[in-house]
Design a protein around this motif. Structure first.
Motif, PDB file in Angstrom:
ATOM      1  N   PRO A  14       0.791  -1.240   0.000  1.00 45.32           N
ATOM      2  CA  PRO A  14       0.000   0.000   0.000  1.00 45.32           C
ATOM      3  C   PRO A  14       0.820   1.285   0.000  1.00 45.32           C
ATOM      4  O   PRO A  14       0.250   2.382   0.008  1.00 45.32           O
ATOM      5  CB  PRO A  14      -0.801  -0.121   1.304  1.00 45.32           C
ATOM      6  N   ILE A  15       2.145   1.161  -0.016  1.00 48.29           N
ATOM      7  CA  ILE A  15       3.016   2.333   0.131  1.00 48.29           C
ATOM      8  C   ILE A  15       3.844   2.537  -1.130  1.00 48.29           C
ATOM      9  O   ILE A  15       4.396   1.576  -1.683  1.00 48.29           O
ATOM     10  CB  ILE A  15       3.965   2.158   1.333  1.00 48.29           C
ATOM     11  N   GLU A  45      -4.028   4.405   7.858  1.00 53.67           N
ATOM     12  CA  GLU A  45      -5.215   4.159   7.038  1.00 53.67           C
ATOM     13  C   GLU A  45      -4.891   3.347   5.791  1.00 53.67           C
ATOM     14  O   GLU A  45      -5.697   2.538   5.339  1.00 53.67           O
ATOM     15  CB  GLU A  45      -5.865   5.490   6.637  1.00 53.67           C
ATOM     16  N   ARG A  46      -3.702   3.536   5.249  1.00 54.48           N
ATOM     17  CA  ARG A  46      -3.312   2.768   4.071  1.00 54.48           C
ATOM     18  C   ARG A  46      -3.192   1.288   4.414  1.00 54.48           C
ATOM     19  O   ARG A  46      -3.620   0.422   3.645  1.00 54.48           O
ATOM     20  CB  ARG A  46      -1.983   3.297   3.511  1.00 54.48           C
ATOM     21  N   PHE A  47      -2.627   0.985   5.572  1.00 54.47           N
ATOM     22  CA  PHE A  47      -2.534  -0.417   5.980  1.00 54.47           C
ATOM     23  C   PHE A  47      -3.891  -0.963   6.404  1.00 54.47           C
ATOM     24  O   PHE A  47      -4.196  -2.141   6.177  1.00 54.47           O
ATOM     25  CB  PHE A  47      -1.499  -0.578   7.101  1.00 54.47           C
ATOM     26  N   LYS A  48      -4.713  -0.126   7.012  1.00 52.90           N
ATOM     27  CA  LYS A  48      -6.051  -0.572   7.399  1.00 52.90           C
ATOM     28  C   LYS A  48      -6.841  -1.017   6.176  1.00 52.90           C
ATOM     29  O   LYS A  48      -7.536  -2.045   6.201  1.00 52.90           O
ATOM     30  CB  LYS A  48      -6.787   0.563   8.115  1.00 52.90           C
ATOM     31  N   ALA A  49      -6.701  -0.287   5.089  1.00 51.89           N
ATOM     32  CA  ALA A  49      -7.391  -0.659   3.846  1.00 51.89           C
ATOM     33  C   ALA A  49      -6.874  -1.995   3.313  1.00 51.89           C
ATOM     34  O   ALA A  49      -7.634  -2.789   2.755  1.00 51.89           O
ATOM     35  CB  ALA A  49      -7.208   0.441   2.806  1.00 51.89           C
ATOM     36  N   LEU A  50      -5.578  -2.247   3.490  1.00 51.31           N
ATOM     37  CA  LEU A  50      -4.998  -3.508   3.022  1.00 51.31           C
ATOM     38  C   LEU A  50      -5.661  -4.701   3.699  1.00 51.31           C
ATOM     39  O   LEU A  50      -5.839  -5.765   3.082  1.00 51.31           O
ATOM     40  CB  LEU A  50      -3.492  -3.497   3.299  1.00 51.31           C
ATOM     41  N   PHE A  51      -6.053  -4.535   4.963  1.00 47.21           N
ATOM     42  CA  PHE A  51      -6.624  -5.653   5.719  1.00 47.21           C
ATOM     43  C   PHE A  51      -8.135  -5.761   5.581  1.00 47.21           C
ATOM     44  O   PHE A  51      -8.773  -6.541   6.292  1.00 47.21           O
ATOM     45  CB  PHE A  51      -6.213  -5.542   7.187  1.00 47.21           C
ATOM     46  N   GLY A 111      14.362 -14.622   6.422  1.00 49.17           N
ATOM     47  CA  GLY A 111      13.110 -14.583   7.166  1.00 49.17           C
ATOM     48  C   GLY A 111      11.920 -14.283   6.274  1.00 49.17           C
ATOM     49  O   GLY A 111      12.069 -13.803   5.152  1.00 49.17           O
ATOM     50  N   SER A 112      10.744 -14.598   6.794  1.00 51.94           N
ATOM     51  CA  SER A 112       9.485 -14.262   6.122  1.00 51.94           C
ATOM     52  C   SER A 112       8.716 -13.291   7.014  1.00 51.94           C
ATOM     53  O   SER A 112       8.611 -13.503   8.225  1.00 51.94           O
ATOM     54  CB  SER A 112       8.655 -15.517   5.859  1.00 51.94           C
ATOM     55  N   HIS A 113       8.182 -12.247   6.410  1.00 53.66           N
ATOM     56  CA  HIS A 113       7.604 -11.118   7.129  1.00 53.66           C
ATOM     57  C   HIS A 113       6.081 -11.226   7.118  1.00 53.66           C
ATOM     58  O   HIS A 113       5.453 -11.208   6.053  1.00 53.66           O
ATOM     59  CB  HIS A 113       8.043  -9.835   6.410  1.00 53.66           C
ATOM     60  N   PHE A 114       5.493 -11.334   8.300  1.00 53.48           N
ATOM     61  CA  PHE A 114       4.037 -11.365   8.430  1.00 53.48           C
ATOM     62  C   PHE A 114       3.583 -10.126   9.177  1.00 53.48           C
ATOM     63  O   PHE A 114       4.164  -9.753  10.198  1.00 53.48           O
ATOM     64  CB  PHE A 114       3.589 -12.620   9.181  1.00 53.48           C
ATOM     65  N   ILE A 115       2.531  -9.493   8.678  1.00 57.07           N
ATOM     66  CA  ILE A 115       1.983  -8.268   9.256  1.00 57.07           C
ATOM     67  C   ILE A 115       0.513  -8.511   9.574  1.00 57.07           C
ATOM     68  O   ILE A 115      -0.195  -9.178   8.808  1.00 57.07           O
ATOM     69  CB  ILE A 115       2.118  -7.085   8.276  1.00 57.07           C
ATOM     70  N   ALA A 116       0.048  -7.961  10.697  1.00 56.93           N
ATOM     71  CA  ALA A 116      -1.349  -8.109  11.109  1.00 56.93           C
ATOM     72  C   ALA A 116      -1.990  -6.735  11.263  1.00 56.93           C
ATOM     73  O   ALA A 116      -1.291  -5.716  11.361  1.00 56.93           O
ATOM     74  CB  ALA A 116      -1.429  -8.878  12.427  1.00 56.93           C
ATOM     75  N   PRO A 117      -3.312  -6.659  11.318  1.00 59.98           N
ATOM     76  CA  PRO A 117      -3.964  -5.377  11.597  1.00 59.98           C
ATOM     77  C   PRO A 117      -3.579  -4.866  12.979  1.00 59.98           C
ATOM     78  O   PRO A 117      -3.107  -5.625  13.834  1.00 59.98           O
ATOM     79  CB  PRO A 117      -5.465  -5.725  11.553  1.00 59.98           C
ATOM     80  N   LEU A 118      -3.777  -3.590  13.216  1.00 54.86           N
ATOM     81  CA  LEU A 118      -3.497  -3.015  14.533  1.00 54.86           C
ATOM     82  C   LEU A 118      -4.191  -3.830  15.621  1.00 54.86           C
ATOM     83  O   LEU A 118      -5.385  -4.131  15.523  1.00 54.86           O
ATOM     84  CB  LEU A 118      -3.993  -1.573  14.587  1.00 54.86           C
TER      85      LEU A 118
END
Length: 533
Positions: free
Chosen positions: A349-350, A419-425, A493-500
């Protein structure tokens, strides 16, 4: 509990201001005077490092505790199979054996740890297991340098809240680990202590500011280390050192700052050899007030929930994802699908180029108070004072050229990232992407004496393009060691991201991945597994 306030500028300025004022009566503030005033606080940068052959020639008896994580060691202590004092001595020998080669330490607190051993309650979670703290947090009575000559003799009076919780968890602090000066370099290297070397390949960097901690854990000195993550510092070092590294949600953890607040981008947590150690310490160091998020608590294992995972192969701009990193992440996609998770391709999203423009403009404004402090109290320019490395002093000098309007635009842009990451999720529970676009970076690629330029900074940010934006967004993320034996000899490594607030889901998935693709027996060549002490 913390007030929820976010510190607007680097809180280390509080220390610098007080420290410089205490030194104001000196006729000349220079690195030479700092060395003279430091007493037993000697730099290790000038000490000779041992070769691999010397290390092996001086090896002593095998270490019987190899392979135990912190939870396992606590069990041995609790059952009386080993004492807290004995574990401290084992870790001290490990440090003495491997630090001359890897250079991960800044300050040894062996006597402090010995004094505490035998007094830590056996019913505490970790029952006296030693831990190393990153040299960017206040431990009462222990030197905190932030990797800088400027703070070479700085000793905080008391623990911050996060450290209180670490000690209440039964962990025994046995030393501080190396960092770039004020976390500002792109490799763990500074003028005060020198460079930290990667246990998987000594020619390679342990990356950014938690690099000393990562080297120690990868070498097996202790099974879990403290780190902070302000732009990827618990994930990039974890990736290149084969560790499980976690960045919690913003404001999730107890305060690690002297004023009880929270830095905008920086969080405290761990890099560890097992998921359960990290999960247990998360439980014991998070803010339980529930004012922002429901507490995570102790995540004991995987969940039966199947996740919708967005897979982002690359984020166009500056540094392309290498073929080897791309192949590694595709293997992880296949693993996730074999476990029953749904994986669909997604887009980052960036805009990497825009982020690279505003990232230095944001931090430049944070350098101005430091620059003014040094110049007001020394009477010379920040570069002439020699109190900062060449890279930091030249960045501070350059900061004055950043127009106020550019800094304002930077803050406004970075404020849009949540907000950009929130939209991703909207369509995904979790996101998978590389930790960084390349496998690793040679130590020779960065020197603290390097002179700052916008082009150098842009290229460096290219390696932070998957991690840095997450810090400004505040989302939790983790690096999981799932790929080994790259052509450079480094893990990937593998990168995992979660919502806030979604930290629990990360741990639940991490447990499942650890079971499906165990990494515990993967040991670096320069580790206690292969170099008996």
């Amino acid at each position: 509990m913390h007030s929820g306030a976010v510190v607007g500028q680097n809180s280390v300025l509080v220390y610098i201001d007080g420290f410089l004022r205490r030194m104001k009566d000196r006729t000349m503030l220079s690195r030479r005077n700092f060395l003279k005033s430091s007493g037993t606080f000697l730099s290790t940068a000038a000490l000779p490092s041992l070769s691999a052959n010397t290390l092996l020639a001086n090896a002593r008896e095998p270490d019987d505790l190899v392979g135990y994580d912190a939870t396992g060691l606590a069990g041995l202590i609790r059952s009386g199979q080993i004492t807290q004092q004995e574990v401290v001595e084992v870790v001290a020998r490990r440090i003495d054996a491997l630090d001359p080669v890897l250079n991960f330490m800044t300050t040894r607190t062996f006597e402090r740890a010995r004094a505490k051993a035998g007094t830590i309650p056996l019913d505490s979670a970790f029952a006296g297991v030693p831990i190393l703290m990153k040299d960017m947090i206040d431990v009462g009575g222990v030197r905190r340098t932030d990797g800088s000559w400027l703070l070479a003799t700085n000793v905080p009076d008391k623990n911050v809240e996060y450290v209180d919780a670490v000690e209440a968890a039964g962990l025994n602090i046995i030393g501080m680990t190396n960092v770039p000066e004020f976390a500002g370099g792109f490799s763990t290297n500074n003028d005060l202590f020198g460079e930290t070397r990667n246990p998987w390949n000594l020619e390679y960097s342990t990356m950014v500011s938690s690099g000393g901690a990562a080297a120690a854990a990868a070498a097996g000195i202790v099974p879990m280390v403290h780190g902070t993550d302000g732009a990827g510092s618990n994930r990039l070092p974890a990736s290149v050192c084969g560790l499980f590294g976690v960045k919690p949600s913003r404001l999730r953890m107890l305060s690690g700052e002297a004023n009880g607040g929270h830095d905008l981008t920086k969080t405290n947590q761990t890099m560890s050899r097992t998921v359960r150690d990290s999960a247990r310490l998360m439980d014991l160091t998070e803010d339980k007030s529930g004012l922002l998020y429901p507490p995570v608590g102790f995540v004991e294992g995987p969940t039966s929930q199947r996740f919708r995972i967005g897979f982002i192969p690359d984020a166009p701009g500056i540094v392309d994802v290498s073929k080897e990193v791309a192949q590694a992440q595709k293997r992880v996609v296949r693993l996730l699908e074999s476990l029953g998770h749904t994986v669909e391709e997604a887009q980052w999203p960036i805009d990497t180029e825009v982020f690279a423009r505003y990232y230095p403009a944001y931090f430049a404004t944070r350098m101005l108070p430091l620059k003014a402090m040094i110049e007001n109290l020394t009477g010379v320019s920040v570069t002439q004072s020699k109190l900062l490395t060449g890279f930091q002093s030249s960045f501070a000098a350059k900061a004055t050229e950043t127009p106020a309007e550019e800094a304002e635009r930077a803050e406004a842009y970075l404020a849009t990232l949540p907000e950009r990451f929130k939209a991703l999720f909207t369509n995904f529970d979790l996101v998978l992407c590389p930790v960084m676009p390349i496998v690793g970076v040679l130590n020779s690629d960065f020197s603290p004496s390097e002179v700052y330029s916008s082009e150098i900074m842009r290229k460096r940010i290219g390696n932070l393009k998957f991690t840095g934006p997450v810090n400004f967004a505040g989302n939790p993320a983790m690096s999981v060691p799932l790929t080994w034996n790259s052509t450079d000899g480094l893990p990937i490594g593998s990168h995992f991201i979660a919502p806030l607030g979604g930290d629990r889901a990360l741990y639940e998935l991490a447990y499942e991945l650890e079971q499906a693709s165990p990494w515990g027996e993967n040991w670096a060549p320069y580790s206690i597994k292969h170099v008996p002490i």
